[in-house]
Design a protein around this motif. Structure first.
Motif, PDB file in Angstrom:
ATOM      1  N   UNK A 172      14.553  -9.691 -13.522  1.00  0.00           N
ATOM      2  CA  UNK A 172      14.228  -9.767 -14.944  1.00  0.00           C
ATOM      3  C   UNK A 172      14.347  -8.391 -15.591  1.00  0.00           C
ATOM      4  N   UNK A 173      14.136  -8.366 -16.911  1.00  0.00           N
ATOM      5  CA  UNK A 173      14.105  -7.135 -17.685  1.00  0.00           C
ATOM      6  C   UNK A 173      12.887  -7.178 -18.593  1.00  0.00           C
ATOM      7  N   UNK A 174      12.472  -6.024 -19.089  1.00  0.00           N
ATOM      8  CA  UNK A 174      11.351  -5.989 -20.018  1.00  0.00           C
ATOM      9  C   UNK A 174      10.705  -4.620 -20.034  1.00  0.00           C
ATOM     10  N   UNK A 175       9.804  -4.424 -21.001  1.00  0.00           N
ATOM     11  CA  UNK A 175       9.025  -3.194 -21.050  1.00  0.00           C
ATOM     12  C   UNK A 175       7.797  -3.404 -20.165  1.00  0.00           C
ATOM     13  N   UNK A 176       7.536  -2.441 -19.287  1.00  0.00           N
ATOM     14  CA  UNK A 176       6.529  -2.647 -18.250  1.00  0.00           C
ATOM     15  C   UNK A 176       5.676  -1.400 -18.054  1.00  0.00           C
ATOM     16  N   UNK A 177       4.582  -1.612 -17.321  1.00  0.00           N
ATOM     17  CA  UNK A 177       3.724  -0.519 -16.880  1.00  0.00           C
ATOM     18  C   UNK A 177       3.340  -0.780 -15.433  1.00  0.00           C
ATOM     19  N   UNK A 178       3.368   0.289 -14.627  1.00  0.00           N
ATOM     20  CA  UNK A 178       2.991   0.186 -13.219  1.00  0.00           C
ATOM     21  C   UNK A 178       1.892   1.203 -12.944  1.00  0.00           C
ATOM     22  N   UNK A 179       0.776   0.733 -12.372  1.00  0.00           N
ATOM     23  CA  UNK A 179      -0.386   1.590 -12.111  1.00  0.00           C
ATOM     24  C   UNK A 179      -0.727   1.520 -10.629  1.00  0.00           C
ATOM     25  N   UNK A 180      -0.727   2.662  -9.919  1.00  0.00           N
ATOM     26  CA  UNK A 180      -1.100   2.649  -8.503  1.00  0.00           C
ATOM     27  C   UNK A 180      -2.568   2.267  -8.328  1.00  0.00           C
ATOM     28  N   UNK A 181      -2.846   1.553  -7.233  1.00  0.00           N
ATOM     29  CA  UNK A 181      -4.211   1.195  -6.865  1.00  0.00           C
ATOM     30  C   UNK A 181      -4.653   2.177  -5.787  1.00  0.00           C
ATOM     31  N   UNK A 182      -5.567   3.065  -6.136  1.00  0.00           N
ATOM     32  CA  UNK A 182      -6.008   4.119  -5.253  1.00  0.00           C
ATOM     33  C   UNK A 182      -7.382   3.792  -4.712  1.00  0.00           C
ATOM     34  N   UNK A 183      -7.567   3.955  -3.399  1.00  0.00           N
ATOM     35  CA  UNK A 183      -8.841   3.629  -2.792  1.00  0.00           C
ATOM     36  C   UNK A 183      -9.386   4.768  -1.962  1.00  0.00           C
ATOM     37  N   UNK A 184     -10.660   4.639  -1.559  1.00  0.00           N
ATOM     38  CA  UNK A 184     -11.298   5.620  -0.689  1.00  0.00           C
ATOM     39  C   UNK A 184     -10.960   5.304   0.755  1.00  0.00           C
ATOM     40  N   UNK A 185     -11.285   6.224   1.625  1.00  0.00           N
ATOM     41  CA  UNK A 185     -11.040   6.026   3.053  1.00  0.00           C
ATOM     42  C   UNK A 185     -11.935   4.918   3.587  1.00  0.00           C
ATOM     43  N   UNK A 186     -11.337   3.898   4.192  1.00  0.00           N
ATOM     44  CA  UNK A 186     -12.083   2.778   4.773  1.00  0.00           C
ATOM     45  C   UNK A 186     -11.436   2.377   6.079  1.00  0.00           C
ATOM     46  N   UNK A 187     -12.244   1.803   6.982  1.00  0.00           N
ATOM     47  CA  UNK A 187     -11.738   1.289   8.263  1.00  0.00           C
ATOM     48  C   UNK A 187     -10.968   2.357   9.043  1.00  0.00           C
ATOM     49  N   UNK A 188     -11.355   3.583   8.859  1.00  0.00           N
ATOM     50  CA  UNK A 188     -10.664   4.646   9.599  1.00  0.00           C
ATOM     51  C   UNK A 188      -9.352   5.075   8.996  1.00  0.00           C
ATOM     52  N   UNK A 189      -8.932   4.455   7.878  1.00  0.00           N
ATOM     53  CA  UNK A 189      -7.657   4.832   7.244  1.00  0.00           C
ATOM     54  C   UNK A 189      -7.876   6.024   6.325  1.00  0.00           C
ATOM     55  N   UNK A 190      -6.784   6.727   6.029  1.00  0.00           N
ATOM     56  CA  UNK A 190      -6.861   7.838   5.075  1.00  0.00           C
ATOM     57  C   UNK A 190      -6.889   7.293   3.658  1.00  0.00           C
ATOM     58  N   UNK A 191      -7.569   8.019   2.785  1.00  0.00           N
ATOM     59  CA  UNK A 191      -7.610   7.594   1.392  1.00  0.00           C
ATOM     60  C   UNK A 191      -6.231   7.733   0.772  1.00  0.00           C
ATOM     61  N   UNK A 192      -5.926   6.863  -0.186  1.00  0.00           N
ATOM     62  CA  UNK A 192      -4.629   6.935  -0.851  1.00  0.00           C
ATOM     63  C   UNK A 192      -4.313   5.642  -1.564  1.00  0.00           C
ATOM     64  N   UNK A 193      -3.053   5.491  -2.052  1.00  0.00           N
ATOM     65  CA  UNK A 193      -2.631   4.284  -2.743  1.00  0.00           C
ATOM     66  C   UNK A 193      -2.417   3.168  -1.731  1.00  0.00           C
ATOM     67  N   UNK A 194      -2.933   1.991  -2.056  1.00  0.00           N
ATOM     68  CA  UNK A 194      -2.707   0.851  -1.173  1.00  0.00           C
ATOM     69  C   UNK A 194      -1.967  -0.273  -1.890  1.00  0.00           C
ATOM     70  N   UNK A 195      -1.485   0.014  -3.083  1.00  0.00           N
ATOM     71  CA  UNK A 195      -0.724  -0.984  -3.811  1.00  0.00           C
ATOM     72  C   UNK A 195      -0.426  -0.532  -5.225  1.00  0.00           C
ATOM     73  N   UNK A 196       0.395  -1.312  -5.935  1.00  0.00           N
ATOM     74  CA  UNK A 196       0.759  -1.025  -7.322  1.00  0.00           C
ATOM     75  C   UNK A 196       0.654  -2.315  -8.125  1.00  0.00           C
ATOM     76  N   UNK A 197       0.021  -2.234  -9.300  1.00  0.00           N
ATOM     77  CA  UNK A 197      -0.042  -3.360 -10.242  1.00  0.00           C
ATOM     78  C   UNK A 197       1.033  -3.149 -11.305  1.00  0.00           C
ATOM     79  N   UNK A 198       1.817  -4.187 -11.562  1.00  0.00           N
ATOM     80  CA  UNK A 198       2.850  -4.104 -12.592  1.00  0.00           C
ATOM     81  C   UNK A 198       2.671  -5.250 -13.570  1.00  0.00           C
ATOM     82  N   UNK A 199       2.668  -4.913 -14.870  1.00  0.00           N
ATOM     83  CA  UNK A 199       2.653  -5.932 -15.920  1.00  0.00           C
ATOM     84  C   UNK A 199       3.822  -5.663 -16.846  1.00  0.00           C
TER      85      UNK A 199
END
Length: 558
Positions: A172-199
């Motif tokens: 598709x095409x269109x005007x969009x915005x993408x925002x990273x989903x940033x989280x704290x360190x959990x389950x022994x993983x390093x903190x960082x982006x774990x996904x992106x929301x796009x509308x």
């Protein structure tokens, strides 16, 4: 023939020639006014499109940011990403499907509300490796991975910051915005982006406010080749139906499809390099059309990439043209009547005396007004650079903010600072430093428009106010000023010359920010330009603007 008759005939010929000359001058002036009106309206509509696009992007960033902060959404995306990694990536397996369905249960009901309220047409979630985890608008299409780093989602994921703009992807095409989903360190993983929301939203939703009270329309035309190079063939056939294709263009959005087709098929088809809006007859009416390039997120970020399309904004000028023709007929009639009357009173030489007297009064009045302006300028000008001093500049800036708040018309701010000015003073002496400031001020005056306001607000600090200007226009002026300043060479008295550069920050007026917030943001952009190596121009970060708007809103609530 008596001498009196000869003089009368000579003066009559002179009067006739003068009358015809006035008619010609009036015609030229009226035609220039018509052309200026067309250009001014075109510039206003161009700015209206830029503002509408900018506002739409801000709205989409706000929506995506809101979704990214919903706890249930964050949990389901994070767990889904872990499950997909355990099950081999891509679309994953049963565990991934479980978390995908859980996410759909949360956002599915909200999707219908978002579609209705904000006219959205894309709503997607991506994992950190740019794999499509869930497309809410087409929930059966998931598991594919973005294969180009210039797509909006990939850019937001790589930069770890919100991104917005027009985007073309596989489906598709269109005007969009993408925002990273940033989280704290959990389950022994390093903190960082774990996904992106796009509308994403259609451009059609933003076209109506551009011409709310005038007979005009907007069309966004995409070149077929770049679209076909990115979108899947079946998506192109489904999205751009035959009624949305004409010539080498796809019609992405149009407030009047019939007028759009007529413009493309006219003698002057869409050309983004056209410097003056053409005035032509389309569908039996006089219209003028403004063309300018349309860029997607990738070409907007990288100026070396070509635009993906053309924006055409047309205005119905039929009434204006007819009024122009009617006024010319009336002007000609008045000229004939005036000639007859003046012939009758020609023998009254008193008119000559009166004309001389009026001319003398006009000259005297003009001289007095000039003197008053000079006296006023002495109080408002910096003695070294002859630009506005700090007090006068900020008074003018406050007036422009008040005017923009009433009319919602944008203005731009350009704050600049001479690089290594203290070193210039220490090395060459203060007289050379003063000459550097004078030469820079002269370059500013040579570069800005008549309506722009420049002031010296500190030792080596200058700020320029550009009414009715967008970020794009301010950036263009800053580039011209850099080129002009690069030509400055101040003799040092030691057999060499002093070359200078400057660092600058740019900001466009935002209706939700006060004067202090605007100055902080443009100063932050200036300091960023200095910290990144100087001799550059930095535009205020949209994320900083967004954060400042949020902080201003919190202060107002408190």
């Amino acid at each position: 023939m008596t001498r009196k008759t000869k003089i009368f005939y000579i003066l009559s010929v002179v009067l006739l020639v003068s009358d015809l000359g006035l008619v010609g001058i009036n015609f030229i002036s009226a035609r220039r006014t018509l052309r200026d009106t067309v250009s001014d309206r075109a510039a206003s509509l161009h700015e209206g499109f830029d503002i509408a696009l900018y506002t739409t992007e801000l709205k989409l960033i706000e929506i995506a940011s809101f979704v990214a902060e919903i706890e249930e959404v964050r949990h389901d995306v994070e767990e889904g990403g872990r499950a997909a990694a355990e099950e081999g990536g891509g679309g994953g397996g049963p565990k991934t499907d479980h978390w995908r369905q859980a996410l759909m249960d949360v956002v599915g009901p909200r999707w219908a509300q978002l579609q209705f309220r904000y006219l959205l047409r894309q709503f997607s979630f991506y994992l950190p490796d740019d794999t499509a985890f869930l497309r809410v608008h087409v929930p059966y299409d998931f598991g594919d991975r973005i294969d180009r780093p210039d797509f909006l989602v990939a850019s937001a994921s790589a930069r770890h910051e919100p991104m917005s703009g027009f985007d073309i992807d596989r489906t598709s095409v269109g005007v969009r915005a993408a925002v990273p989903m940033t989280g704290d360190a959990t389950h022994g993983d390093a903190a960082g982006d774990f996904g992106v929301v796009e509308v994403g939203s259609s451009l059609d939703a933003m076209l109506v406010p551009i011409c709310p009270n005038s007979p005009c329309g907007t069309s966004v035309l995409l070149y077929q080749d770049p679209v076909r190079a990115i979108m899947a063939p079946e998506a192109v056939e489904s999205y751009f139906t035959p009624d949305r294709r004409i010539g080498n263009f796809f019609i992405e959005a149009a407030s009047n499809p019939a007028m759009t087709r007529a413009l493309v098929a006219s003698e002057q088809p869409p050309d983004p390099n056209m410097t003056e809006p053409p005035l032509m007859k389309i569908l039996g009416r006089w219209v003028t059309v403004t063309y300018f390039p349309f860029r997607d997120q990738a070409s907007r970020t990288d100026a070396s990439r070509p635009p993906v399309g053309v924006v055409a904004i047309w205005q119905d000028m039929d009434q204006l043209v007819h009024d122009f023709q009617r006024r010319q007929l009336i002007s000609l009639g008045f000229a004939i009547a005036a000639f007859v009357v003046m012939e009758f009173f020609l023998h009254r030489l008193i008119r000559l005396v009166t004309a001389r007297l009026e001319d003398e009064i006009s000259r005297t009045t003009s001289a007095v007004q000039t003197l008053l302006r000079d006296v006023s300028d002495l109080a408002n000008r910096d003695h070294l650079t002859e630009l506005y001093n700090r007090r006068a500049f900020f008074e003018r800036l406050e007036e422009e903010m008040a005017r923009s708040s009433r009319s919602q018309s944008p203005f731009g701010l350009l704050a600049l600072d001479v690089d290594h000015f203290k070193q210039i003073n220490d090395t060459h002496g203060h007289p050379v430093g003063d000459e550097v400031l004078r030469q820079l001020a002269l370059a500013i005056r040579d570069t800005i428009r008549t309506a722009d306001v420049a002031g010296r607000v500190g030792g080596e600090e200058f700020t320029i106010l550009l009414p009715e200007s967008t970020v794009v226009q301010v950036s263009a002026l800053a580039q011209r000023l850099r080129e002009r300043v690069g030509e400055i060479a101040v003799p040092t008295g030691q057999g060499n010359v002093c070359k200078i550069t400057f660092s600058a920050g740019i900001l466009q007026w935002h209706r939700n920010l006060n004067l202090e917030a605007h100055l902080r943001l443009v100063d932050k952009a200036l300091y960023r330009a200095k910290s990144e190596g100087r001799d550059r121009v930095i535009i205020a970060d949209p994320a900083d603007i967004y954060q400042m708007v949020l902080s201003e809103a919190v202060v107002e609530k408190v």
